[in-house]
Design a protein around this motif. Structure first.
Motif, PDB file in Angstrom:
ATOM      1  N   ASP A 152      42.924  35.153  21.218  1.00  0.00           N
ATOM      2  CA  ASP A 152      42.379  35.180  19.855  1.00  0.00           C
ATOM      3  C   ASP A 152      43.451  34.699  18.867  1.00  0.00           C
ATOM      4  O   ASP A 152      44.620  34.549  19.217  1.00  0.00           O
ATOM      5  N   TYR A 153      43.020  34.488  17.615  1.00  0.00           N
ATOM      6  CA  TYR A 153      43.944  33.867  16.662  1.00  0.00           C
ATOM      7  C   TYR A 153      45.126  34.778  16.336  1.00  0.00           C
ATOM      8  O   TYR A 153      46.221  34.334  16.063  1.00  0.00           O
ATOM      9  N   ARG A 154      44.926  36.128  16.449  1.00  0.00           N
ATOM     10  CA  ARG A 154      46.027  37.039  16.137  1.00  0.00           C
ATOM     11  C   ARG A 154      47.127  36.915  17.191  1.00  0.00           C
ATOM     12  O   ARG A 154      48.302  36.888  16.877  1.00  0.00           O
ATOM     13  N   GLY A 158      50.893  35.680  16.568  1.00  0.00           N
ATOM     14  CA  GLY A 158      52.036  36.467  17.043  1.00  0.00           C
ATOM     15  C   GLY A 158      52.965  35.595  17.868  1.00  0.00           C
ATOM     16  O   GLY A 158      54.190  35.612  17.699  1.00  0.00           O
ATOM     17  N   LEU A 159      52.322  34.783  18.727  1.00  0.00           N
ATOM     18  CA  LEU A 159      53.085  33.884  19.596  1.00  0.00           C
ATOM     19  C   LEU A 159      53.903  32.895  18.761  1.00  0.00           C
ATOM     20  O   LEU A 159      55.071  32.624  19.041  1.00  0.00           O
ATOM     21  N   LEU A 160      53.272  32.409  17.718  1.00  0.00           N
ATOM     22  CA  LEU A 160      53.919  31.437  16.833  1.00  0.00           C
ATOM     23  C   LEU A 160      55.130  32.070  16.142  1.00  0.00           C
ATOM     24  O   LEU A 160      56.204  31.470  16.071  1.00  0.00           O
TER      25      LEU A 160
END
Ligand SMILES: Nc1ncnc2c1ncn2[C@@H]1O[C@H](COP(=O)(O)OP(=O)(O)OP(=O)(O)O)[C@@H](O)[C@H]1O
Ligand SMILES: [Mg+2]
Length: 456
Positions: A152-154, A158-160
């Motif tokens: 998901d985008y969250r 977070g990964l970014l």
């Protein structure tokens, strides 16, 4: 790749990226497995009932069709086992799956991992006919690409953020390591260009790691090079200056010799011989100094008992001293074993003893003593004369090359001013030190300290 910074940065970053990626994959797979297990626990009882009813009422083809449909939708392989643990559709099953099926219970589904990432689930069910069945589902792990696309985008955000922080940290680490190396290399370049007073700088020296130690060694090396080069430059200047005076006198004597009547020529010839002797002595002393500095003799190091060497020097000195109605006496001698280059050490002691003979008052003694300082693991040689001594501001300087006490304060000795410099270097190269003090009752005491052999 020519930049160390870029290399270290990329090493750090690649390692970090691999670890971060692996973590994301592991977390995603684990999460998907947990989700899968939860889904199976909810839907299996319903599926089991539906499959058994379909099999008992509509027969194998309907069940086959239903199972095919399920398999297409969710990577799942459902099996319905009869009371003999055989698939009702006649398919072969891995033994492990059958064993798992045997432990299934009637009321709740049993879910577990199967062959690594696969999930296996089983539940017992009793058909309307009263026959007992076991439904068994083997679910394939969805492909990684599918898992990643499920993020998901969250999670992606977070990964970014993790990647941004990681990249910044890698950049900082790489700079932290390479910046002092760049500074050290600039400092080395400046020294190579002739700025011998360049040092690595406070910020690097205060580091407590290997780079801090490298910088401390670098500064020590720079200091040594600076003092050596300056020392050599000073020596070179002094040598030129020292050679100039006898050469000038030689030239004058030679000019006068040409014009002098034959009966006066002997006087000038004597002067020429004296100056040649002086230059010869000076060059001899310089060669000795250079030889000591080069360390060429260090391979001739041997274990030596000092008292025998001192006795030898004293006997020779005593012979020389007779001309002045003086004597050289050995007052006291301990047995001291030391490791040294015999010839060098002999010359070092001899220089001090000969100075003492030269400066002691006629009719007095030059006294030599050898003390063993076991607690400090050193031997001390004291050479004392009964001459005028040396005023306190010259005491340290008499060990410098070409240093002679200015005329008027002491008798002109005619020496090259290198004897004590040679002594100082020999003793220093043997790990010891030299010093001079004035005796309270008059005269000079020169002390030579040498390390004893370990265990002595
Ligand atoms: N025992 C001493 N008493 C008084 N002055 C001394 C004594 N020993 C050395 N000196 C002074 O120290 C100076 C340096 O001594 P050093 O032995 O280095 O040179 P030198 O004796 O003049 O020459 P060289 O030993 O090279 O022939 C001497 O010129 C002298 O002025
Ligand atoms: Mg001398």
């Amino acid at each position: 790749m020519k930049s160390l910074f870029l290399k270290i940065f990329l090493w750090f970053w690649t390692a970090f990226a691999i670890v971060a990626m692996a973590l994301v994959v592991i977390v995603t797979i684990t999460r998907s497995n947990t989700r899968m297990q939860a889904a199976v626990s909810i839907y299996l009882p319903f599926e089991a009932r539906q499959a058994v009813d379909m099999y008992e009422r509509e027969g194998k083809p309907a069940l086959q069709h239903h199972f095919d449909h399920l398999a297409e939708e969710g990577f799942a392989e459902p099996y319905l086992l009869d009371e003999d643990w055989k698939d009702v559709l006649g398919r072969r099953l891995p033994m492990k799956a059958v064993e798992f099926g045997k432990s299934a219970r009637r009321d709740t589904p049993l879910v577990d991992k199967f062959h690594g990432w696969k999930v296996i689930a089983a539940q017992q069910i009793v058909g309307d006919s009263g026959r007992k069945y076991t439904i068994l589902v083997i679910i394939e792990r969805p492909p990684i690409v599918g898992l990643v696309s499920d993020l998901d985008y969250r999670t992606l955000l977070g990964l970014l953020v993790i990647y941004a922080v990681g990249t910044f940290s890698c950049f900082w680490f790489a700079r932290h390591i390479t910046q002092p190396i760049v500074k050290l290399s600039e400092a080395a370049g400046q020294i190579a260009d002739g700025s011998l007073d360049t040092r690595s700088g406070q910020s690097i020296r205060l580091r407590r790691d290997e780079i801090g130690r490298l910088s401390a060694s670098f500064d020590r090396m720079a200091e040594r090079i600076e003092s050596l080069v300056h020392g050599q430059q000073r020596l070179f200047g002094d040598v030129s200056h020292e050679l100039r005076s006898p050469l000038a006198r030689l030239s004058v004597a030679e000019g006068l010799l040409r014009q002098a009547p034959p009966e006066e020529q002997v006087e000038y010839l004597d002067r020429i011989a004296l100056e040649v002797d002086h230059i010869d002595h000076l060059i001899g002393q310089l060669l000795t100094l250079a030889r000591i500095d080069s360390g060429a003799d260090s391979s001739r190091t041997e274990t030596l008992e000092l008292s025998s060497l001192i006795q030898e020097v004293a006997v020779d000195g005593n012979f020389e001293a007779q001309a002045k109605r003086c004597s050289v006496k050995v007052d006291f001698m301990d047995i001291c074993m030391t490791s040294c280059v015999r010839e060098q050490l002999r010359r070092a002691i001899e220089n001090v003893v000969r100075n003492a003979i030269r400066h002691t008052q006629p009719g007095t003694d030059v006294q030599i003593a050898l003390h063993k300082q076991s607690a400090l693991s050193k031997a001390e040689i004291h050479v004392r004369d009964h001459g005028p001594g040396v005023s306190s501001d010259h005491l340290e300087k008499i060990f410098f090359p070409f240093y002679r006490i200015p005329a008027g304060k002491n008798d002109a000795t005619g020496g090259a001013g290198l004897g004590l410099a040679i002594t100082e270097r020999v003793i220093r190269m043997h790990g010891g030190k030299v010093s001079a003090v004035n005796a309270p009752a008059g005269g000079l005491i020169v002390k030579l300290e040498l390390p004893l052999i370990e265990g002595e």
